[in-house]
Motif scaffolding. Sequence first.
Motif, PDB file in Angstrom:
ATOM      1  N   SER A 137    -104.579 -11.485  36.604  1.00  0.00           N
ATOM      2  CA  SER A 137    -104.811 -10.526  37.691  1.00  0.00           C
ATOM      3  C   SER A 137    -103.544  -9.734  37.966  1.00  0.00           C
ATOM      4  CB  SER A 137    -105.234 -11.252  38.963  1.00  0.00           C
ATOM      5  OG  SER A 137    -106.411 -11.966  38.740  1.00  0.00           O
ATOM      6  N   ASP A 142    -111.677  -7.327  37.618  1.00  0.00           N
ATOM      7  CA  ASP A 142    -111.113  -8.672  37.727  1.00  0.00           C
ATOM      8  C   ASP A 142    -112.249  -9.664  37.945  1.00  0.00           C
ATOM      9  OD1 ASP A 142    -109.548 -10.858  38.019  1.00  0.00           O
ATOM     10  OD2 ASP A 142    -108.184  -9.972  39.487  1.00  0.00           O
ATOM     11  N   GLU A 143    -112.625 -10.359  36.895  1.00  0.00           N
ATOM     12  CA  GLU A 143    -113.727 -11.325  36.950  1.00  0.00           C
ATOM     13  C   GLU A 143    -114.943 -10.730  37.661  1.00  0.00           C
ATOM     14  OE1 GLU A 143    -112.534 -15.256  38.138  1.00  0.00           O
ATOM     15  OE2 GLU A 143    -110.431 -14.711  37.895  1.00  0.00           O
TER      16      GLU A 143
END
Lengths: 269, 566
Positions: free
Chosen positions: A61, A190-191
């Motif tokens: 991240s 991000d995910e």
Amino acid sequence: MTTAQAQATLYHDIPEARDVKVAIAGVDVHYGDKQALFDVSMQIPDRSVTAFIGPSGCGKSTFLRCVNRMNDTIDGAVVTGSLKIDGTEINDKTIDPVVLRASVGMVFQKPNPFPKSIYDNVAYGPKIHGLAATREELDGIVEQSLVKAGLWGEVSDRLTDPGTSLSGGQQQRLVIARAIAVNPEVILMDEPCSALDPIATAKVEELIDELRENYCIIMVTHSMAQAARVSQMTAFFHLGNLVEYGPTEEIFTNPRERRTQDYITGRFG
Amino acid sequence: MSVISLVALALLVMVAGGFYMGRTRAIKQVAGRSSELHSLPNYYGYYVALWTGFPALLLLAAYGLFGAASTHSWTVAELRAQAHEMSAQFEGDLAANSEYVQLESTLESLELTVNGLREELARLRRANDADRDPHLIQLRLEEQRSSRALLALAGTSIEDYRTGVATGMLVTARETGVAASIRAGFFLTHSDIVRAELFMSDARKIARGETPSELLPELEIVASRLTDHQNTLRNSVGLLVLALAAIALLWTRSQIQPQFRARNNVERLTTVLLIAASILSIITTIGIVLSMLFESMRFFSIIPIQDFLFGLHWSPQIAIREDQLGQSGAFGAIPLFAGTAMITLIAMLVAVPIGLFSAIYLSEYAAPKFRTIAKPVLEVLAGVPTVVFGFFALLTVGPAIRALFTSLGFESAVTQSALSAGLVMGVMIIPFISSLSDDVINAVPQSLRDGSYAMGATRSETVVHVVIPAALPGIFGAVLLAISRAIGETMIVVMAAGQGANLTANPLESVTTITVQIVALLTGDLEFEGPKTLSAFALGLTLFAVTLLMNVIALRVVQKYREKYD
Ligand SMILES: Nc1ncnc2c1ncn2[C@@H]1O[C@H](COP(=O)(O)OP(=O)(O)OP(=O)(O)O)[C@@H](O)[C@H]1O
Ligand SMILES: [Mg+2]
């Protein structure tokens, strides 16, 4: 430089016929006294999906946030090194992160629609950046973005409902629509599917695959299967280092690093 | 040391002893192998101690709350009963006296005769001229005159007779020393509530050894009764408390066995204790509201509720002297509502922007270091006593405003104005709003801000378009709470807004508010039963209703908002 890093840097050549969109060289990130990323260098191709994988806390991240300078909003975060988008240095005082972020969109792990209507959520970016001169133009942008995000059919008759009234999967596609409404060049995710059920995940993955035609997409994922399904390039991070980076097939079928192999086969992580 | 403190001390010792006894008995029963007990040894101690202390303490507390009142009413009831008995005896004595009964029956028959004659005369006079008999009329007239004289005589002798008997009884009473208490009883039976209460409060003063407003033998006798009854009540309550504690101690101690579930029982007792505490506070609130409601009903039975709620004229002062001309008191509360609303509005105009902006600055822009200093400093403002704000308004802001506006040509500007009260109240409320809004702004999830920044929004765009809309319900709640605080605020307006119940839209004039009038109505010379005093309750009830409504709405809104982000 350790051998692993040497190899990783060696192995960042990009398959032919793809332009480099983001070029990173020697990036270090510190949070206060703590170093979170160590000398990361890689080149990310345009019009493709690049997946970042690696165990929790390895800096995925953090690295993603370097690309749209979101680390600027974190107190004590310091990013050094070179980050170029289309050859322009972005990790530079003279670049206004606010302007940069208009061309580098971001989608977060948890869907975060604003407390506004569906329409206003998508219109948010175009409005603040003045992309539409008339109401009709704005309507057009909103519709196109929702169509591109595969959400138009589901929400076209309820554009004035609050964004939060949608399901989790719809919300995530709404924020993707919001991100593409300003016509970015790079989209960071991000995910994006970790809060979604398998069906919603499949839809978002499908969407990502379609968006690849026009955008440079960088996504963090904890799912090996997802990385294998949707990405063309994969980067494996470990303890703040970029361990290995290359075409997804090669990373998954024939990793060069033992750590990569162990991680992919689930032996640690 | 007083009896009650001795009892309390003894109770404390018993509780401590109960704990020790419960604990040791439990341990002894398993010969020291504590693991065979159902609960830890201490729980057996707690169990005994709680039962020993709690009911006894409740009794003691009840005595503390109601002891004085019950001594009072006991004494009053006793004195009244004595007086009542005396009059019953008086009537009984008279009824038993044949001479008096004779007199009464004579009186009755005379009354009948007189009435009969009057009717007959009326009939005779109505007759036609032809049938009219002037002679008969003359005769009946004379008869009537003599019967009347006899009747008057009988009346006087009955009066004399009654006085004679009464005097005789009084003499006996004086000889036996009960005259004073009987007089007190008669006084308490026949005088109005207020004078009776003043009388009793003098008696209480004497009983406490203070100087009363006047010294009468009646007062002394009542005081000594009060003291007696107080002692009796105190001693019996003390004994009862100790007995209750002792019984509870022995009983619970005898219950203790290894399998006794002391832990669960203690848990239950603790729950009861906590419930009792919360019920007490609820009951207190309900009690206050009910008494306010009750007094307001009395007020509304004198002044119709629509006159109160919609009347445009407020001047309750006149009710003090009854001989004043043409004054019945005006209780139209609109000027007060308007004054309250104007001052609240001015205060909000000051407090909402400043409080909100400082909250936004603190939570969105300020560096953490600055924030940790500035936030407490701002909250210190909330700790300044309102009376300090009041004299600040009166001595600094008021004159400054008057000077400013007179120099601008507003000759009517006065020192005590709605503007100065409103401004200072606004300053007082700033920390209220800023602290509450700061909380709600901080509760807006960081992910929303990140989302906005990631879209390329600046900080202020993010604040205006994302953070504030998300926090709006909470901010709305904070403002409502602040308004209800402003409406209820008293000290500042008492000092700074003046007393004139003007119905005006000019903030430079002096206005008055609900709270100021309540203070004014209940201080100074009081006419207890009049609508003037009662109107304070009606005002209080209105105030309560309005602030309650606001708080309920505010809390609901804030709660809804919380749910959205939890
Ligand atoms: N705001 C911050 N302040 C200080 N340290 C941070 C901050 N954010 C991340 N870190 C640290 O930097 C390191 C990398 O964090 P990062 O969030 O990039 O990991 P990640 O790979 O995304 O992990 P995950 O898969 O759990 O999301 C971690 O050790 C973390 O503790
Ligand atoms: Mg992460």
